[in-house]
Write an enzyme that holds these catalytic residues in place. Structure first.
Site, PDB file in Angstrom:
ATOM      1  N   GLU A  92       0.858  -1.005   0.072  1.00  0.00           N
ATOM      2  CA  GLU A  92      -0.052   0.047   0.142  1.00  0.00           C
ATOM      3  C   GLU A  92       0.695   1.424  -0.074  1.00  0.00           C
ATOM      4  OE1 GLU A  92       0.427  -1.331   4.492  1.00  0.00           O
ATOM      5  OE2 GLU A  92       0.195  -2.315   2.497  1.00  0.00           O
ATOM      6  N   HIS A 103      -8.272  -3.610  -1.358  1.00  0.00           N
ATOM      7  CA  HIS A 103      -7.595  -3.820   0.083  1.00  0.00           C
ATOM      8  C   HIS A 103      -6.609  -2.688   0.190  1.00  0.00           C
ATOM      9  CE1 HIS A 103      -6.215  -6.114   3.363  1.00  0.00           C
ATOM     10  NE2 HIS A 103      -4.876  -5.609   3.014  1.00  0.00           N
ATOM     11  N   GLU A 104      -5.537  -2.666  -0.873  1.00  0.00           N
ATOM     12  CA  GLU A 104      -4.364  -1.331  -0.880  1.00  0.00           C
ATOM     13  C   GLU A 104      -5.114   0.130  -0.756  1.00  0.00           C
ATOM     14  OE1 GLU A 104      -2.107  -2.996  -0.328  1.00  0.00           O
ATOM     15  OE2 GLU A 104      -2.680  -5.051  -1.046  1.00  0.00           O
ATOM     16  N   HIS A 153      -6.272   0.967   2.807  1.00  0.00           N
ATOM     17  CA  HIS A 153      -5.152   1.134   3.494  1.00  0.00           C
ATOM     18  C   HIS A 153      -4.812   2.653   3.446  1.00  0.00           C
ATOM     19  CE1 HIS A 153      -3.008  -2.180   5.569  1.00  0.00           C
ATOM     20  NE2 HIS A 153      -3.034  -2.899   4.078  1.00  0.00           N
ATOM     21  N   GLU A 187      -4.212  -4.093   9.429  1.00  0.00           N
ATOM     22  CA  GLU A 187      -4.792  -5.193   8.503  1.00  0.00           C
ATOM     23  C   GLU A 187      -6.334  -5.659   8.904  1.00  0.00           C
ATOM     24  OE1 GLU A 187      -3.541  -5.616   5.708  1.00  0.00           O
ATOM     25  OE2 GLU A 187      -1.310  -5.080   5.969  1.00  0.00           O
ATOM     26  N   ASP A 199       8.464 -11.174   9.564  1.00  0.00           N
ATOM     27  CA  ASP A 199       8.369 -11.901   8.453  1.00  0.00           C
ATOM     28  C   ASP A 199       8.205 -13.351   8.577  1.00  0.00           C
ATOM     29  OD1 ASP A 199       8.478  -9.610   6.847  1.00  0.00           O
ATOM     30  OD2 ASP A 199      10.711  -9.892   6.475  1.00  0.00           O
ATOM     31  N   TYR A 239      -5.471 -10.032   9.638  1.00  0.00           N
ATOM     32  CA  TYR A 239      -6.359  -9.862   8.614  1.00  0.00           C
ATOM     33  C   TYR A 239      -7.666 -10.209   9.034  1.00  0.00           C
ATOM     34  CZ  TYR A 239      -2.180  -8.930   5.399  1.00  0.00           C
ATOM     35  OH  TYR A 239      -0.991  -8.508   4.885  1.00  0.00           O
TER      36      TYR A 239
END
Length: 614
Positions: free
Chosen positions: A282, A306-307, A310, A329, A386, A394
């Site tokens: 995003e 979705h982006e 953001h 998220e 990560d 989410y």
């Protein structure tokens, strides 16, 4: 030290950086950047100042006015998660200039050689700074708790062009002076023939993980009053992307209706080469996308939704640390589904929720030995974000907000959302701040919903909800019938698109016979699907059934994309469990051959899967 973030050396007693001015010379042959960074603090400081770095060579730190050296030290040991701690000794300094170089092993940067691009003749480079990789591009307080404005000069070969998560000011010759930027690095070829400088400005304060650029042989198409789609000029991607994302302006208008004005002026999209490790990123003004979202049926637009979402939740209001990632998220997944419902209808939104519900339940299985990461508010001390990246923030975050919506009704929840965004925009907040705001604005909510269970409890709370829709129920019941040996008839699936197939495959039992896999594929050709969600869901079933007919397709898929959403389940399916010697050999060989085509973040994720299972 008084750290404010488990993933950063930033000290809460030090002033934060307010502005960063960068001059970056991109040296493609050596995959390095020679650079200067002029950091301006929120107020003058005397004493030590802590910065995050990873794989940077610090050549000098200077007083920008007098050019006098400022003493600094770099920790000799590299922390495996946080990198190297850069400590400056300041004497009433409000700014300082760092002269440095990146290394070819920078975890944010992927340098693609010409053969790895569409046109095969020019190189390409791009960044991915989330979660904690901006520090491998420039020294900074690399925590979302600190927000900065920035300017950037990118010195690139004149055959290439650049885009950034910032406003483009101009493209000019390297020798034209610029007073408002960090001076160019002392590099002999800054002003050489065949180079150009692209200048960018970001006036709005953003967390460092939203810093982004890409440089290559880029073309663009206009698809709306605020939107261009960029991609490599060669190859079919640009025109395909322009068709797929033609409805973007309609989504921006829906987002504004729900959440208030769009504050970032432009909403441009860059489709990256297939190695990009995420579905989308995003970055403000310039969203980065994987080419795998171009499916030819506009369902890829859901990733864009979705982006886009953001732009309000994540970019305007940001989680203070990764422990509170659900604030980015969960809100964005909720907002995405509201946009999808408004633009594509309730059935599409229900499919989206259903796929997410299945994914959330799978994550409970993945983390069964470490339930900490099934919480919304996590403790990530000593943990690489990560490695624990998952669908929990989410989907459980979405479920929490959906539960609040059901409790108070949609109109009241919409008013609450707008007020929340207005109150905290351009701020970084934590879970407690959100809960305090919720309780203040929805009196008595804590009596109706167990807020502590939702945010600090493990697993899925009992008042979470599976979606209710005719199409969702029909697909799940067809998947259940497969267990009894009944395949769906062609008339039952005639109008199915990728999402219907994805939901169907996700709900099939994991233990199916190889003969059933072959029969299903013979009828519906799922292994050849152009939709990677469908293809990868099918190939996971083929691996678990040890249906070796498809191992060639598995190999081809792992070598053609670098999106971690596909790499993680396929590599895991190959190496997890017993009696998989042939599959493990295949996984190791394919990774050895494909590794250089993956972004460093994706390389690390596959290596951690191998470390766990091999």
């Amino acid at each position: 030290m008084a750290p404010i973030d488990p993933h950063s050396f930033t000290d809460s007693t030090h002033p934060v950086t307010a502005h960063i001015s960068l001059s970056l010379y991109l040296d493609f042959p050596s995959s390095t950047i020679h650079a200067t960074a002029l950091l301006s603090l929120s107020n003058p400081h005397t004493g030590p100042l802590s910065l995050d770095t990873r794989s940077l060579t610090i050549k000098s730190v200077l007083d920008p006015q007098s050019q006098a050296p400022i003493p600094f030290s770099l920790s000799s040991e590299q922390d495996p998660i946080r990198g190297r701690h850069l400590t400056l000794s300041l004497s009433n300094h409000s700014s300082f200039l760092v002269v440095y170089s990146t290394s070819p092993s920078s975890s944010a940067l992927q340098w693609l050689s010409p053969p790895q691009t569409f046109n095969k003749t020019l190189p390409f480079v791009y960044t991915q700074c989330q979660s904690i990789h901006a520090r491998s591009v420039f020294p900074c307080q690399d925590t979302p708790a600190a927000r900065v404005t920035y300017t950037c000069l990118l010195n690139v070969p004149s055959s290439l062009s650049a885009v950034m998560s910032a406003r483009h000011v101009t493209r000019r010759s390297p020798n034209e002076a610029s007073l408002s930027h960090a001076p160019p690095p002392p590099h002999a070829t800054w002003g050489a023939e065949g180079r150009a400088v692209e200048e960018f400005v970001m006036d709005q304060p953003i967390p460092t993980y939203l810093f982004a650029f890409a440089v290559g042989d880029l073309g663009f198409r206009e698809v709306g009053p605020r939107t261009r789609v960029y991609a490599e000029a060669a190859g079919p991607v640009l025109d395909e992307a322009a068709r797929e994302f033609a409805g973007t302006e309609q989504m921006i208008l829906q987002g504004e209706r729900l959440f208030g004005p769009y504050d970032w002026e432009r909403f441009d999209l860059l489709v990256l080469p297939p190695s990009f490790p995420y579905g989308g990123m995003e970055n403000p003004r310039m969203v980065f996308l994987t080419p795998t979202v171009i499916k030819g049926d506009a369902s890829g637009a859901q990733v864009v939704a979705h982006e886009l979402a953001h732009s309000w939740t994540g970019n305007l209001i940001t989680n203070k640390t990764n422990d509170h990632f659900w604030l980015n998220e969960g809100f964005t997944t909720y907002a995405e589904r509201r946009i999808v419902e408004a633009v594509q209808g309730e059935d599409r939104a229900a499919l989206n929720i259903g796929i997410g519900w299945k994914g959330l339940n799978e994550e409970m299985e993945r983390f069964k030995d470490n339930m900490e990461f099934t919480k919304l508010k996590t403790n990530q001390e000593g943990v690489d974000p990560d490695d624990v990246y998952s669908r929990v923030p989410y989907e459980k975050g979405f479920q929490f907000l959906w539960r609040i919506e059901r409790q108070i009704g949609r109109p009241a929840f919409d008013e609450f959302l707008k007020k929340y965004i207005n109150t905290f925009k351009f701020k970084s907040i934590d879970t407690e701040t959100f809960l305090d705001f919720l309780k203040a604005n929805v009196p008595g909510i804590e009596k109706d919903i167990d807020l502590e269970l939702w945010t600090e409890g493990t697993g899925i709370p009992p008042d979470a909800n599976e979606p209710v829709s005719n199409i969702y129920t029909k697909i799940v019941s067809l998947a259940n019938e497969f267990k009894l040996g009944r395949m769906p008839r062609e008339d039952e699936v005639a109008d199915w698109q990728g999402q219907e197939w994805e939901l169907y495959l996700e709900n099939l039992p994991k233990a199916v016979e190889a003969s059933q896999i072959l029969a299903l594929d013979e009828r519906y050709r799922l292994s050849e699907s152009k939709d990677y969600e469908v293809k990868v869901a099918f190939l996971q079933l083929a691996i678990s059934a040890k249906c070796r007919d498809y191992y060639g397709e598995v190999e081809k898929t792992l070598k053609s994309v670098g999106r971690m959403k596909y790499l993680r389940p396929l590599y895991t399916a190959l190496v997890q469990g017993t009696g998989k010697e042939e599959e493990k050999i295949l996984a190791k060989r394919v990774f050895a051959e494909a590794r250089d085509c993956y972004h460093p973040i994706a390389q690390g994720v596959v290596e951690s899967i191998f470390a766990k299972h091999l």
